[in-house]
Design an enzyme around this catalytic site. Structure first.
Site, PDB file in Angstrom:
ATOM      1  N   LEU A 192      16.588 -31.649  -0.035  1.00 16.04           N
ATOM      2  CA  LEU A 192      17.941 -31.134  -0.244  1.00 16.04           C
ATOM      3  C   LEU A 192      17.991 -29.631  -0.492  1.00 16.04           C
ATOM      4  O   LEU A 192      18.711 -29.144  -1.354  1.00 16.04           O
ATOM      5  CB  LEU A 192      18.600 -31.887  -1.399  1.00 16.04           C
ATOM      6  N   VAL A 220      12.354 -31.113   5.172  1.00 17.20           N
ATOM      7  CA  VAL A 220      11.432 -30.400   4.274  1.00 17.20           C
ATOM      8  C   VAL A 220      10.634 -29.400   5.099  1.00 17.20           C
ATOM      9  O   VAL A 220      10.651 -29.439   6.320  1.00 17.20           O
ATOM     10  CB  VAL A 220      10.485 -31.378   3.527  1.00 17.20           C
ATOM     11  N   ASN A 266      11.600 -27.526  11.549  1.00 15.43           N
ATOM     12  CA  ASN A 266      11.026 -26.788  12.686  1.00 15.43           C
ATOM     13  C   ASN A 266       9.533 -27.082  12.762  1.00 15.43           C
ATOM     14  O   ASN A 266       8.711 -26.256  12.402  1.00 15.43           O
ATOM     15  CB  ASN A 266      11.228 -25.278  12.509  1.00 15.43           C
ATOM     16  N   SER A 286      19.784 -26.961  15.006  1.00 11.64           N
ATOM     17  CA  SER A 286      20.090 -25.530  15.057  1.00 11.64           C
ATOM     18  C   SER A 286      21.526 -25.264  14.619  1.00 11.64           C
ATOM     19  O   SER A 286      22.426 -26.038  14.900  1.00 11.64           O
ATOM     20  CB  SER A 286      19.895 -24.980  16.465  1.00 11.64           C
ATOM     21  N   GLY A 287      21.701 -24.121  13.970  1.00 11.69           N
ATOM     22  CA  GLY A 287      23.039 -23.708  13.566  1.00 11.69           C
ATOM     23  C   GLY A 287      23.077 -23.165  12.158  1.00 11.69           C
ATOM     24  O   GLY A 287      24.118 -22.784  11.645  1.00 11.69           O
ATOM     25  N   LYS A 334      13.409 -27.174  20.620  1.00 13.74           N
ATOM     26  CA  LYS A 334      13.946 -26.351  19.526  1.00 13.74           C
ATOM     27  C   LYS A 334      13.110 -25.083  19.352  1.00 13.74           C
ATOM     28  O   LYS A 334      13.635 -23.993  19.089  1.00 13.74           O
ATOM     29  CB  LYS A 334      13.948 -27.164  18.219  1.00 13.74           C
ATOM     30  N   HIS A 344      14.102 -22.755  22.062  1.00 17.44           N
ATOM     31  CA  HIS A 344      15.444 -22.281  21.685  1.00 17.44           C
ATOM     32  C   HIS A 344      15.288 -21.096  20.729  1.00 17.44           C
ATOM     33  O   HIS A 344      15.940 -20.061  20.880  1.00 17.44           O
ATOM     34  CB  HIS A 344      16.201 -23.438  21.032  1.00 17.44           C
ATOM     35  N   ASN A 345      14.392 -21.220  19.743  1.00 17.45           N
ATOM     36  CA  ASN A 345      14.184 -20.135  18.777  1.00 17.45           C
ATOM     37  C   ASN A 345      13.562 -18.913  19.438  1.00 17.45           C
ATOM     38  O   ASN A 345      13.858 -17.779  19.069  1.00 17.45           O
ATOM     39  CB  ASN A 345      13.307 -20.616  17.618  1.00 17.45           C
ATOM     40  N   GLU A 392      16.236 -17.164  21.097  1.00 15.41           N
ATOM     41  CA  GLU A 392      17.008 -16.522  20.014  1.00 15.41           C
ATOM     42  C   GLU A 392      16.355 -15.182  19.626  1.00 15.41           C
ATOM     43  O   GLU A 392      17.052 -14.179  19.450  1.00 15.41           O
ATOM     44  CB  GLU A 392      17.027 -17.488  18.831  1.00 15.41           C
ATOM     45  N   TYR A 393      15.027 -15.150  19.523  1.00 12.42           N
ATOM     46  CA  TYR A 393      14.312 -13.893  19.240  1.00 12.42           C
ATOM     47  C   TYR A 393      14.672 -12.852  20.311  1.00 12.42           C
ATOM     48  O   TYR A 393      14.965 -11.697  19.999  1.00 12.42           O
ATOM     49  CB  TYR A 393      12.792 -14.106  19.295  1.00 12.42           C
ATOM     50  N   LYS A 446       9.484 -16.840  10.884  1.00 15.68           N
ATOM     51  CA  LYS A 446       8.930 -18.090  10.348  1.00 15.68           C
ATOM     52  C   LYS A 446       7.832 -18.664  11.244  1.00 15.68           C
ATOM     53  O   LYS A 446       7.145 -19.589  10.870  1.00 15.68           O
ATOM     54  CB  LYS A 446      10.045 -19.125  10.197  1.00 15.68           C
ATOM     55  N   ARG A 460     -11.674  -7.704  40.846  1.00 12.09           N
ATOM     56  CA  ARG A 460     -12.342  -8.880  40.259  1.00 12.09           C
ATOM     57  C   ARG A 460     -13.500  -9.332  41.150  1.00 12.09           C
ATOM     58  O   ARG A 460     -14.559  -9.734  40.672  1.00 12.09           O
ATOM     59  CB  ARG A 460     -11.341 -10.031  40.066  1.00 12.09           C
ATOM     60  N   HIS A 475     -15.536 -12.908  42.079  1.00 15.20           N
ATOM     61  CA  HIS A 475     -14.562 -13.979  41.826  1.00 15.20           C
ATOM     62  C   HIS A 475     -13.912 -14.501  43.111  1.00 15.20           C
ATOM     63  O   HIS A 475     -13.124 -15.436  43.052  1.00 15.20           O
ATOM     64  CB  HIS A 475     -13.485 -13.492  40.846  1.00 15.20           C
TER      65      HIS A 475
END
Length: 488
Positions: A15, A81, A109, A135-136, A190, A193-194, A197-198, A268, A458, A464
């Protein structure tokens, strides 16, 4: 505490701000809810708020056993949590009292692989498990978030009726929730999505920097500009709150609050995860990566202050002073550059989701993701409707940039976009988001790139091999020998 007369419909554990608001939202939509928190004062606080906010049917419990027992079977409990160990701890506490067929939903998250691990562990106990992106922020949680549930479809069906009412409601496209897909797909979506957002926040910050530093716009003018932008193609939550921020006076002194905020951005971890996933999946996400790098650099405040002194003598301090600009034209150019850059940021995010969906067999529907982001979430924007329509027109769209509508919009805006990036460079202002978006577009639209030279290098130093444009197959050349011979 007053126990419910009959079992509640759902439970919520955790909570803090998000959990409290989501619990009140669920109760307000007519679903009696049991709540629990390890720190019991939070339980009392939530029950008190429920009384004040309309005698909502929220029932608090101080111990996990009576909390679990108060919920109707099959029980559904949402956890909000902190990601990582606290989630495992909460699952351990609650599952001790749960029975076969009950369901736990993680609304935090969380890293998607943790969700997949937990889903397997829960299945062995006969429990259902969902990882659900929410989200929100606190406002969304209380009044209607965007919800991204992934995992057990059966578990989703248990609570679909609740989620459809609790999610943000968009008049023309319905509730901002859908069953995302199997496993950790809800958490993954999600996370991206973040990341988007960045990118969005970085691009808006760069638009602000150019308008303020080169255009010399005051906070009052910036508020007016962003308010105006929020009536057109850039209409979005982030543009709206940006306009609000420019209007807030400092309550501790003279002037505006925005100018007193320290220029260090926190994070975060979801943006970092997005960039790491892009690298793992070999998906280019330069706009999102540039926004992450900008946050890292912003953290070096003391170093930047010293560097500013070092380069002051080199004339860098006055770079901005001698610019004569047409304010009106600059504002319009920056608006167009912001929009074009934004298309690139969303294109990168969508490509990342698609690549992961293919790798994991999730079968995600990109247009549906754009739809559920139209309301409730931080990146909600009118622009998402265009993205949904682009995927409706062509579900297998290789890149948003080549959708006919978006392609036309970029073509119409590219001159303004280039002018803004050039002006910023010549003024000594960094616009990493806009610049990398433009580089992404310029790289993507070219039929031939200088990658032929890199591949030749290369092959020269590491054998290569390379392919040719005119003959099938793999080739290796003794570049060193040939070069040596030509020097003789």
């Amino acid at each position: 505490m007053a126990a419910p007369a009959q079992p509640t419909r759902i439970g919520l554990a955790g909570l803090a701000v998000m959990g409290q608001n989501l619990a009140l939202n669920i109760a307000e939509k007519g679903f009696p809810i049991s709540v629990y928190n390890r720190t019991t004062s939070k339980v009392d606080e939530t029950v008190e708020r429920a009384k004040v906010e309309g005698n909502l049917p929220v029932y608090g419990f101080h111990d996990p056993q009576s909390f679990v027992n108060s919920i109707q079977k099959p029980r559904v409990i949402i956890m909000l949590v902190k990601a990582g160990a606290p989630v495992d701890q909460t699952i351990k506490t609650l599952s001790a009292y749960m029975e076969k067929g009950d369901c736990i939903i993680d609304g935090g998250n969380e890293w998607y692989e943790n969700t997949e691990r937990r889903e397997k562990a829960m299945a062995e106990l006969g429990l259902q498990y969902l990882g659900m992106g929410v989200s929100g922020g606190e406002e969304g949680a209380r009044n209607g978030p965007s919800l991204m549930p992934g995992g057990s479809f059966e578990a989703y069906k248990y609570i679909e009726d609740i989620l459809l009412k609790v999610a943000a409601q968009v008049p023309d496209s319905g509730p901002c929730v859908t069953y995302i897909g199997k496993g950790g797909s809800g958490n993954f979506v999600k996370m991206v999505h973040n990341g988007i957002e960045y990118g969005d926040m970085q691009l808006i910050a760069e638009a602000y920097d150019v308008l303020r530093s080169v255009g010399k716009l005051s906070n009052e003018e910036l508020k007016a500009v962003f308010s105006e932008w929020n009536k057109g193609e850039l209409l979005s939550f982030l543009i709206e709150i940006t306009a609000d921020i420019f209007g807030i006076k400092d309550d501790k002194g003279e002037g505006y609050l925005v100018d007193k905020v320290l220029d260090k951005t926190g994070m975060k971890g979801t943006g970092k995860w997005t960039v790491q996933q892009a690298a793992d999946l070999s998906v280019a996400a330069p706009t999102i990566a540039a926004s992450l790098d900008s946050r890292f650099l912003s953290g070096l405040k003391e170093e930047r202050v010293k560097a500013a002194e070092v380069f002051q003598s080199g004339g860098f301090g006055d770079v901005l002073a001698d610019q004569e600009v047409d304010k009106k034209k600059l504002i319009d150019d920056v608006r167009q550059a912001l929009y074009a850059s934004k298309i690139c940021s969303y294109a990168q995010g969508m490509n990342l989701i698609r690549a992961k969906s293919i790798e994991k067999g999730w079968d995600l529907t990109l247009g549906e993701l754009a739809r559920i982001w139209k309301g409730g979430c931080i990146i909600r924007a009118i622009f998402l409707d265009r993205i949904k329509k682009a995927y409706d027109r062509n579900a297998d769209l290789a890149n948003l940039l080549v959708d006919p509508e978006f392609a036309k919009e970029i073509i119409d805006r590219q001159s303004a976009w280039r002018r803004v990036v050039c002006l910023a460079i010549n003024s000594g202002i960094s616009t990493p988001g806009m610049s990398s978006s433009l580089a992404y577009f310029d790289t993507y639209r070219r039929a031939r790139l200088p990658a032929n030279l890199v591949q030749a290098q290369r092959d020269y130093f590491g054998a290569h091999t390379y392919e040719r444009v005119d003959v099938e197959g793999s080739f290796h050349t003794e570049w060193f020998k040939l070069a040596k011979q030509s020097k003789i």
